[in-house]
Design a protein around this motif. Structure first.
Motif, PDB file in Angstrom:
ATOM      1  N   ALA C  71      29.356  41.969  41.247  1.00  0.00           N
ATOM      2  CA  ALA C  71      29.387  43.104  42.166  1.00  0.00           C
ATOM      3  C   ALA C  71      28.854  42.674  43.523  1.00  0.00           C
ATOM      4  N   LEU C  72      27.827  41.859  43.475  1.00  0.00           N
ATOM      5  CA  LEU C  72      27.226  41.370  44.715  1.00  0.00           C
ATOM      6  C   LEU C  72      28.220  40.488  45.475  1.00  0.00           C
ATOM      7  N   VAL C  73      28.894  39.628  44.720  1.00  0.00           N
ATOM      8  CA  VAL C  73      29.890  38.771  45.378  1.00  0.00           C
ATOM      9  C   VAL C  73      30.972  39.635  46.014  1.00  0.00           C
ATOM     10  N   GLY C  74      31.428  40.642  45.251  1.00  0.00           N
ATOM     11  CA  GLY C  74      32.437  41.547  45.799  1.00  0.00           C
ATOM     12  C   GLY C  74      31.942  42.212  47.072  1.00  0.00           C
ATOM     13  N   ALA C  75      30.729  42.716  47.007  1.00  0.00           N
ATOM     14  CA  ALA C  75      30.165  43.386  48.178  1.00  0.00           C
ATOM     15  C   ALA C  75      30.056  42.408  49.337  1.00  0.00           C
ATOM     16  N   ALA C  76      29.679  41.191  49.015  1.00  0.00           N
ATOM     17  CA  ALA C  76      29.527  40.196  50.083  1.00  0.00           C
ATOM     18  C   ALA C  76      30.870  39.906  50.739  1.00  0.00           C
ATOM     19  N   ILE C  77      31.923  39.824  49.929  1.00  0.00           N
ATOM     20  CA  ILE C  77      33.255  39.591  50.514  1.00  0.00           C
ATOM     21  C   ILE C  77      33.585  40.712  51.483  1.00  0.00           C
ATOM     22  N   GLU C  78      33.287  41.930  51.045  1.00  0.00           N
ATOM     23  CA  GLU C  78      33.601  43.061  51.909  1.00  0.00           C
ATOM     24  C   GLU C  78      32.783  42.979  53.183  1.00  0.00           C
ATOM     25  N   PHE C  79      31.503  42.721  53.012  1.00  0.00           N
ATOM     26  CA  PHE C  79      30.598  42.798  54.146  1.00  0.00           C
ATOM     27  C   PHE C  79      30.810  41.645  55.123  1.00  0.00           C
ATOM     28  N   LEU C  80      31.040  40.463  54.565  1.00  0.00           N
ATOM     29  CA  LEU C  80      31.122  39.291  55.446  1.00  0.00           C
ATOM     30  C   LEU C  80      32.521  39.061  55.989  1.00  0.00           C
ATOM     31  N   VAL C  81      33.511  39.518  55.251  1.00  0.00           N
ATOM     32  CA  VAL C  81      34.875  39.176  55.661  1.00  0.00           C
ATOM     33  C   VAL C  81      35.711  40.414  55.979  1.00  0.00           C
ATOM     34  N   MET C  82      35.953  41.225  54.974  1.00  0.00           N
ATOM     35  CA  MET C  82      36.916  42.310  55.153  1.00  0.00           C
ATOM     36  C   MET C  82      36.527  43.228  56.314  1.00  0.00           C
ATOM     37  N   ARG C  83      35.250  43.491  56.412  1.00  0.00           N
ATOM     38  CA  ARG C  83      34.781  44.413  57.428  1.00  0.00           C
ATOM     39  C   ARG C  83      34.963  43.867  58.838  1.00  0.00           C
ATOM     40  N   ARG C  84      35.042  42.571  58.943  1.00  0.00           N
ATOM     41  CA  ARG C  84      35.124  41.964  60.282  1.00  0.00           C
ATOM     42  C   ARG C  84      36.525  42.070  60.870  1.00  0.00           C
ATOM     43  N   TYR C  85      37.472  42.406  60.032  1.00  0.00           N
ATOM     44  CA  TYR C  85      38.847  42.437  60.526  1.00  0.00           C
ATOM     45  C   TYR C  85      39.072  43.703  61.338  1.00  0.00           C
ATOM     46  N   ARG C  86      39.574  43.527  62.532  1.00  0.00           N
ATOM     47  CA  ARG C  86      39.690  44.665  63.440  1.00  0.00           C
ATOM     48  C   ARG C  86      41.097  45.275  63.458  1.00  0.00           C
ATOM     49  N   GLY C  87      42.045  44.584  62.914  1.00  0.00           N
ATOM     50  CA  GLY C  87      43.402  45.125  62.957  1.00  0.00           C
ATOM     51  C   GLY C  87      43.590  46.175  61.873  1.00  0.00           C
ATOM     52  N   ARG C  88      44.822  46.523  61.647  1.00  0.00           N
ATOM     53  CA  ARG C  88      45.078  47.587  60.691  1.00  0.00           C
ATOM     54  C   ARG C  88      46.015  47.170  59.574  1.00  0.00           C
TER      55      ARG C  88
END
Ligand SMILES: Nc1ncnc2c1ncn2[C@@H]1O[C@H](COP(=O)(O)OP(=O)(O)OP(=O)(O)O)[C@@H](O)[C@H]1O
Ligand SMILES: Nc1ncnc2c1ncn2[C@@H]1O[C@H](COP(=O)(O)OP(=O)(O)OP(=O)(O)O)[C@@H](O)[C@H]1O
Ligand SMILES: [Mg+2]
Ligand SMILES: [Mg+2]
Lengths: 397, 270, 296, 387, 261
Positions: C71-88
């Motif tokens: 779960a932590l790894v999943g959250a980290a992916i979201e926090f470190l990567v997915m969230r940084r994407y600015r497009g749609r």
């Protein structure tokens, strides 16, 4: 242009009056290794490569060959054809030959080029399809021979008899399909019926296969797949009451399996047919290699890949030594020297290199998983060739 | 629940190089209805987005000015904070969750509300009362509603949060006259319960009738401001936003056609 | 007949594992509309943590830590990567997950090396015998776990605001934000949940009939693709039905491959895709997926 | 001139799928840059060794395939994860049409150029057969449905032994154009020996340029506009007179043909086709190419293709020199692993920090707002509708 | 000048699960006139357009344009017969330029296929040039000439509505369906748009069906009006007659309708 043809130094006499070329200098003999450290054969690739690096280190420490140091250039292709071909293209002009090339389809894809480049290639794949190219030399018996020897063992010692059904679970691809050629041959010769079950390397659960084999009423099973599949097959068979002997090819076993749930079942009903003595053997060669390897790579398991890697490099080195004697360290020189090696034994079994179209051996050793033994296996039947294997030409079934 | 006063001072906002608002100051006194009029592209929606913190979703940003809500600084950076503070918006162009059911759209409207379950149930009842069609269609996908029904849903959804400040961006868009009038009544009623309302509306007659104060925004700047009744009487507003009386409309139309180049028929030359 | 029953049961049990994997896909797709190619690495991460720890702290605590870790790894992916994407564009994010997958799988396989790691589960190779048909106890456990988890998620999605928030955020970030949805939290939560689910799925992928966790365990995640799609990418029920369909199809195609040789051998992997194609021809959004809107 | 060259790797001009009316440019530094780039590309075979030429050829083939999939995914909004299948159809089709049966495998022994054309047509036909699905499905559903093609493809490649040679693949007859053979028989030009790689380099350039030229024309013309509106607003497309299902199917066929041609070129470079190559990873790589390069743009596809296909090779080649690499046996990072880390990180970084793709680095044109000021309400907008 | 055909809608019925959106609706649009369809929200006006343009299938009834039966035809075939429409909710690709959107309107009038466009055959180039010229004319007509190169998404709402109208005009229609063309515009802009619509009728002589809630615009433009409520036709006639029909007032306008517009 830098590419403009000029003297490329090939065939010139170098230090000690030895003819050199193809990357060989007065100081080094470059050898290539096309391995898989990140793809589906990473397990094999790691062991083979480390054994080869160990061999090179030891040889160089002992003064090298022909007054020159060996240098091993490793390229990881990750079982990707494009990278494999690219790596071959990159290394070929720089090395004398290849002590390692994992993935027989890739060897096949540069087959024509190997013929014209004339560099010796020792593939870590034992498919009969690789035979026939004088520069590609498979060390040890091919999968089909190994399978024939395995079935011979089942018939001689495990009660499999004429008229019985024999299950064969095999991988799609060179390995499995070549092995099946062996059991088909055996079936014809010995009156067996083969019940085939083809699987993919991604299949990890053999339950459905066991159900199918049970339904067919097999009396024994051959498995030409990976260690996981073998463990699953044996485990499920044991649990669901299909209590028949199971024998696998060399690649279908890894000592790491003994620590898993399937361990006891494996020890009870599983056998492995292998071209060489197991690394846990008592002979001097295996013992020394096991000791050295464990020292160099304390974290890594001893498996048959280590033997394969070691043997390949050693055979290459022996050929180099002979070529050196003949004062010809070119590719042709090594090729010629290799053909004279008809009595070679690295300590893991005798090999004959004199026939470029044949595997260097038709023998197999039958081993069984053994928690107690070093390397996780012990020998049940010494090296030998089945009667049926003698009139069998690999790849020409 | 009660309303909250909003004060916007010298707001500057834009979309990258495009400047959309320049030094806009607007007051929405507690419990009042204030309307903002303006032509297309004047920056009305930008103003509402700036208040609800959703400019970033359009590639825009607030670059200057201050805001206070209920006397307290209101410069939180995220939209959900604004909602938590009691600001709720009917976005321009409905923006219903097309693939969710009508019911779930309304539930989504209540997500930001902090009130107890019963308050939400009461809000839902009120919305259903207001727009019976939403009750009838509660299991239908919102995207399949008619345009006007979607607009009702968008308004109903905003009401679910029981806001202190309600921002309405063209709530009567695409509504039949009867329904537009009903929206007007609703706004008045909500306001009567204390909610402050900031209304952007093309139906200027309706807006001016509802509002106590009005602003006219032109190309990003406030050009007129004052009590709604006063503005409604001004010539400028009458001509541009209230429309001329019917008799001259026909002339107007024909004059306009004469003035512009007439479109010839396309004769395919092949 | 017993062969058929046995294959069917085997398919159901296998399918329950696929359903668990598919559920992880579905959760992320529901919340973010992203097809998550990194799910394989989440599986591997969860399994790895469980396998490494069980010797020291016992199986159940290890599983718990494994679930938390994934779960932590999943959250980290979201926090470190997915969230940084600015497009749609969601397909762009899908490609990002491919990159993430490469990174994580490389790291995990490096750690696992050549080992086959046992997870130390309490079921061992015990089987349950019903008449003449046997089924591994691990698979019974998987079936129960999948059933429970999927029902739980179904209820959660339907009856809590989290489910509504998730779908709202997936459909339109801006409007969801206007509703007070904390976008970051919703997608972080979804990724964490998907990670946890992956760890549970990894457990059942690595216990008996399979020998244990090793580097290629993650490849099983591929099977969840047809499962998730034929059920409908945004449906939890779909994940269950899809998983079971794939499991049963695979089991039957394998078990009867000797009777189907005219199609070539080794149909087991292909058959689920063929079933998927047929279903998609009839229902383009899967069995339970939300249908495409067609109005203007 | 700028339109006729597909060697967009050095292109300085953006390729907006939507054409903007633009005044004729005076020949400026840009023209010289173009000429220099072309000369460089033409001269490379005289200087680079086979490894680099081969890598370049892989990139060119990938470029052709990527242009095709970009028309489908980038411009029409139809996700495809099954492109490897069409590459395989092209590659194996060529072998089967051109092969003379000498190796015991089915071969029609046609002239190689005819075989190449037929192979491309065959790939198109395969795409056409898939059109009932390609025309009906969208987004992730279509993407994963096309994944089925990969599995079907792999199954056939491994099992139809007579046609494909099974796991070991089959030899690729060298291309022969009007008696000029693109094989390893040496030809010496300016004292440089020309093997297959050198010869194919020029063939590859011509093909890539032609494909890029064609694709640009399509995208900027009537079909391109129709494709874009299908992506952005399917229902409006129909109402505007665009036969949506037929167009989707047609683009699918066109992009399959591009993939088929890429397959033929790849086969010629490999000199042997093996089934393992045409797996899912390859398909995903093609998707990565267009996303990394820039969705919907021809130049972007080519740049992305170069990036994705060259990076791993470069990393592998210099893997020993990569940072973090540890001595074997220490349990540290092996060179191959280091290369994988860097590759994965590069994919993530490029996509995150260059949301419009690498093409954004090359073009300096103003970036039109990606965000509709008024997204169409009710009907899901571009993102909602197409996924 | 070829005669514009009449549109005849007879017994048109559309059902969705559990809902009759249109119930045996009849009306006729005489050639070259503006025919308004009005009614409360959800009355079925857009549904009617959706059937006319082929987006929805009718359960029963017929729609004839001249001699052609439209029900059952797919949208692109109907477009091919010269039926153009705008959308209640904008359907304009936001990233495409206005020029491209308008050129898309020319789709049915142009021929260039993949091969011609890809190879830039002279015929395709010529065709493109000719039609760009016409697009320019139409843009000028609606007043968007200066916005041709801007992405449609960056235009204000009102301009986008005009762009949609222009795109429909680019199809050189014989029947033009306008779904709430002035919604979201200020009084000023409404007037201008109404003038454009009147200009279209006068200079092109085509038939126009207009759905609009702005009674001012309807009164100004319409020659005849059909009123729908719950999918049924409740009134039909001249604007003046309809406006005073008590059923219409009750269902649609409300008592103080004058003020609302
Ligand atoms: N996403 C965007 N990107 C760039 N510019 C934008 C964007 N959205 C709005 N604008 C510009 O900002 C200005 C103000 O727009 P805004 O939408 O606030 O106007 P409005 O008053 O709401 O108009 P309307 O009556 O059309 O709704 C306009 O010039 C518009 O072109
Ligand atoms: N695809 C559909 N599925 C289900 N119901 C639909 C669908 N399309 C329309 N409806 C319903 O049919 C009714 C008529 O819708 P329509 O869009 O025609 O109304 P309208 O007269 O255009 O209203 P408005 O003025 O609000 O746009 C509405 O109640 C709507 O919810
Ligand atoms: Mg606005
Ligand atoms: Mg409508």
């Amino acid at each position: 242009s830098s590419k403009a043809t000029g003297g490329d130094g090939s065939g010139e006499a170098g230090a000690g009056g030895v003819k050199t070329g193809d990357g060989v200098t007065d100081k080094t003999i470059p050898i290539g290794a096309l391995t898989d450290r990140t793809g589906v054969y990473a397990t094999l690739g790691k062991s083979v490569t480390q054994a080869q690096q160990l061999y090179v280190k030891q040889t160089n420490a002992a003064g090298g060959i022909c007054g020159r140091k060996l240098s091993l250039t490793v390229r990881d292709h990750g079982y990707d054809p494009q990278k494999a071909v690219a790596a071959y293209t990159e290394l070929e002009p720089k090395v004398l030959g290849f002590a390692q090339f994992i993935g027989s389809p890739f060897v096949a894809s540069v087959d024509q080029r190997i013929r014209s480049d004339k560099a010796l290639v020792i593939p870590q794949a034992w498919s009969a399809d690789l035979l026939g190219n004088p520069y590609v030399r498979v060390i040890g018996s091919t999968y089909d021979l190994e399978t024939i020897n395995a079935i011979d063992f089942l018939m001689k010692e495990k009660g499999l008899k004429k008229g019985d059904k024999l299950g064969h679970v095999y991988f799609e691809g060179d390995y499995g399909e070549n092995a099946v050629a062996g059991s088909r041959h055996m079936a014809k010769k010995s009156g067996l019926t083969v019940v085939e079950q083809k699987i993919k390397p991604t299949d990890n659960d053999m339950s459905a296969q066991v159900v199918a084999l049970k339904k067919a009423g097999v009396k024994a099973v051959v498995i030409s797949a990976g260690p996981r599949q073998a463990a699953s097959l044996v485990g499920v068979a044991a649990a669901s009451g299909l209590e028949v002997p199971v024998i696998g090819n060399n690649s279908a076993y890894a000592p790491q399996l003994l620590a898993t749930q399937a361990g006891p079942a494996l020890e009870k009903m599983y056998y492995v047919s292998t071209p060489s003595l197991p690394i846990g053997g008592d002979a001097e060669g295996p013992r020394k290699l096991a000791k050295d390897y464990a020292k160099a790579y304390p974290k890594d398991a001893l498996d048959n890949g280590v033997v394969a890697g070691w043997t390949a490099t050693d055979a290459f080195a022996q050929a180099l030594k002979r070529a050196c004697k003949a004062k010809d360290l070119t590719r042709e020189g090594v090729g010629k020297a290799l053909l004279t090696m008809d009595d070679y034994d690295s300590g893991f079994g005798a090999q004959t290199f004199s026939d470029p179209d044949a595997p260097t051996s038709t023998e197999s050793v039958i081993i069984r998983p053994d928690k107690g033994a070093k390397g996780g296996s012990s020998v049940v039947r010494e090296a030998g060739t089945a009667e049926e294997a003698k009139d069998f030409t690999p790849g020409k079934d | 629940m009660g309303g909250a006063a909003l004060a916007v001072r010298d707001l500057v906002a834009g979309y990258g190089p495009v400047s959309a608002l320049r030094d806009v100051s607007i007051d929405v006194p507690e419990g009042s209805v204030v309307t903002v009029l303006g032509g297309n592209g004047a920056g009305k929606s930008t103003l509402l987005r700036a208040i609800s913190r959703t400019l970033s979703f359009h590639g825009g940003a607030v670059t200057g000015g201050t805001m206070t809500l209920g006397g307290r600084p209101f410069d939180g950076r995220r939209a959900d904070r604004a909602v938590a503070a009691g600001v709720s918006q009917v976005p321009e162009g409905r923006q219903v969750f097309a693939r969710m059911t009508v019911e779930d759209n309304l539930r989504a409207g209540a997500l930001g509300a902090s009130g107890p379950r019963t308050a939400k149930a009461a809000a839902l009842r009120r919305v259903h009362e207001l727009f019976p069609v939403l009750a009838e269609r509660s299991r239908q996908q919102a995207g399949l509603l008619s345009g006007g029904e979607q607009q009702m849903l968008a308004v109903g959804r905003a009401l679910m949060a029981s806001p202190r400040l309600l921002l309405l961006d063209e709530p009567s868009l695409g509504l039949a006259p009867l329904m537009a009038a009903r929206i007007g009544d609703t706004i008045r009623e909500i306001n009567g319960q204390g909610t402050s309302v900031l209304l952007v509306e093309q139906n200027a007659a309706l807006a001016l009738r509802l509002a106590t104060h009005a602003y006219v925004l032109e190309v990003g700047e406030v050009t007129l401001a004052g009590p709604a009744a006063e503005l409604a009487a001004s010539d400028e507003v009458r001509r541009r936003y209230l429309g001329v009386v019917d008799e001259t409309a026909a002339d107007d139309a024909s004059r306009a056609t004469e003035a512009r180049p007439v479109l010839s028929r396309w004769e395919d030359s092949r | 007949m017993t062969t058929f029953a046995e294959l069917l049961l085997n398919g159901v049990s296998l399918g329950s594992v696929y359903a668990l994997i598919a559920l992880g896909f579905v959760v992320i797709f529901k919340a973010t509309e992203v097809v998550n190619f990194a799910h394989a690495s989440l599986l591997l991460a969860g399994g790895y943590v469980t396998a490494v720890l069980h010797d020291d702290i016992g199986f159940w605590p290890a599983l718990l830590v494994g679930v938390a870790g994934a779960a932590l790894v999943g959250a980290a992916i979201e926090f470190l990567v997915m969230r940084r994407y600015r497009g749609r564009d969601h397909s762009v994010l899908a490609i990002v997950t491919i990159g993430v997958d490469i990174l994580l799988v490389t790291e995990l396989t490096r750690r696992i090396g050549t080992d086959v790691l046992a997870v130390g589960d309490p079921w061992g190779d015990a089987v349950l015998t019903i008449g003449s048909v046997t089924i591994a106890q691990t698979r019974v456990a998987a079936l129960i776990a999948a059933g429970l988890l999927i029902t739980a998620f179904l209820l959660v999605f339907r009856h809590t605001s989290w489910g509504v928030a998730m779908r709202a955020a997936a459909e339109s970030a801006e409007t969801a934000a206007l509703m007070g949805v904390r976008l970051g939290r919703v997608s972080l939560g979804a990724w964490a949940v998907a990670g946890g689910l992956a760890a549970v799925a990894a457990l059942f992928l690595t216990v008996f009939p399979t020998p244990g966790l090793e580097r290629s365990t993650s490849l099983a995640a591929m099977k969840a693709f047809p499962a998730a799609i034929l059920g409908g990418l945004d449906s939890t029920t779909g994940a269950l039905v899809g998983g079971l369909t794939v499991g049963i199809t695979e089991s039957l195609a394998t078990g009867y491959q000797s009777d189907l040789t005219f199609l070539g051998r080794g149909l087991g992997d292909l058959a689920p895709y063929l079933v998927m194609i047929v279903i998609l021809l009839v229902r383009p959004a899967g069995l339970f997926g939300t249908k495409e809107l067609a109005r203007v | 001139m700028s339109d006729t060259s597909g060697t967009t790797v050095v292109a300085g001009e953006g390729t907006p799928p939507a054409k903007t009316v633009r005044a004729v440019r005076p020949p400026g530094p840009r023209l010289y840059l173009w000429i220099a780039g072309c000369v460089l590309l033409l001269a490379l075979p005289f200087y680079l060794d086979r490894f680099w030429l081969q890598a370049g050829l892989f990139a060119m083939a990938a470029g052709i395939g990527a242009i095709g999939i970009n028309m489908l995914t980038g411009s029409t909004g139809q996700l495809s994860m099954g492109h490897a299948f069409f590459l395989a159809v092209g590659a194996y089709g060529y072998c089967a049409f051109a092969g003379d049966g000498g190796d015991g495998l089915t071969g029609l022994g046609l002239p190689t150029v005819v075989a190449a054309v037929l192979a491309v047509a065959l790939a198109g036909l395969a795409g056409g057969l898939f059109s009932p699905i390609a025309g009906r499905l969208r987004g992730a559903y279509l993407g994963i449905a096309t994944l089925a093609l990969i599995f079907i493809g792999q199954h056939v490649l491994f099992n139809a032994h007579d046609l494909t040679g099974g796991f070991n693949g089959r030899d690729v007859p060298p291309l022969n154009v009007l008696g000029f053979s693109f094989d390893d028989s040496e030809l010496v030009i300016a004292a440089v020996p020309f093997g297959s790689a050198e010869k194919l380099w020029y063939a590859g350039l011509v093909l890539l340029a032609g494909c890029a030229f064609f694709a640009r024309g399509v995208l900027r013309g009537r079909p391109g506009r129709a494709m874009n509106v299908i992506r952005d607003h399917r229902i409006a497309a129909g109402v505007m007179g665009v036969p949506v299902a037929r167009y989707r199917a047609a683009v699918f066929v066109l992009s399959s043909m591009y993939a088929g041609l890429a397959g033929v070129l790849l086969a010629l470079v490999f000199q042997r086709t093996v089934p393992d190559y045409f797996g899912m990873v390859l398909s995903l790589e093609y998707l990565a190419m267009i996303v990394i390069g820039g969705l919907g743009s021809v130049a972007g596809a080519v740049i992305g293709a170069a990036f994705v296909s060259l990076l791993p090779q470069v990393l592998t080649r210099y893997s020993d020199a990569l940072p973090l690499v540890a001595e074997s046996g220490t349990g540290g990072v092996a060179p191959g692993e280091a290369a994988r880390y860097l590759y994965g990180a590069a994919v993530v970084a490029v996509v995150l920090f260059l949301p419009g793709g690498l093409i954004r680095l090359v073009t300096r044109r103003g970036t039109p707002s990606k965000h509709p000021q008024k997204p169409t309400p009710g009907t899901p907008g571009p993102s909602g509708e197409e996924r | 000048m070829t005669a514009v055909p009449a549109l005849e809608v007879r017994g048109l019925t559309v059902r969705f699960a559990g809902l009759t959106a249109l119930d045996a609706v009849d009306f006729t649009v005489a050639p070259g006139t503006v025919h308004a369809v009005i009614g409360p929200n959800g009355a079925g006006k857009s549904t009617c357009f959706n059937v006319l343009s082929g987006v929805y299938r009718a359960a029963s009834g017929s729609v004839r344009l001249g001699t052609d039966e439209l029900t059952g035809l797919p949208p692109h075939s109907i477009a091919g017969l010269g039926v153009a429409r705008t959308f209640q909710n904008l359907a304009l690709p936001p990233t495409a330029t206005v020029a491209d959107s308008l050129l898309l309107g020319r789709h049915r009038l142009t021929r260039a296929g993949f091969v011609a466009a890809g190879l830039r055959l002279p015929s395709a180039v010529r065709e493109e040039r000719r039609h760009r010229e016409r697009v320019r004319e139409i843009a000028e007509f609606v007043g968007l000439k200066d916005e041709l190169d801007r992405p449609a998404g960056s235009l204000p709402y009102g301009a986008q509505k005009l762009a949609e109208l222009a795109r429909a005009l680019c199809m050189e229609p014989e029947l033009l369906l306008l779904d709430e063309p002035v919604a979201g515009m200020t009084a000023d802009e409404r007037r201008r748009t109404a003038a454009v619509i009147a200009g279209v009728r006068d200079s092109l002589g085509i038939s126009i069906v207009l759905v609009e809630h702005d009674m001012g615009v309807v009164m100004r433009l319409a020659d005849t009006v059909t009123v729908l409520d719950f999918g049924r036709r409740i009134a039909d006639g001249t604007p003046a007659a309809v406006q005073n029909d008590p059923a219409v007032v009750r269902a649609y306008l409300g008592e103080d309708a004058e003020e609302a517009s």
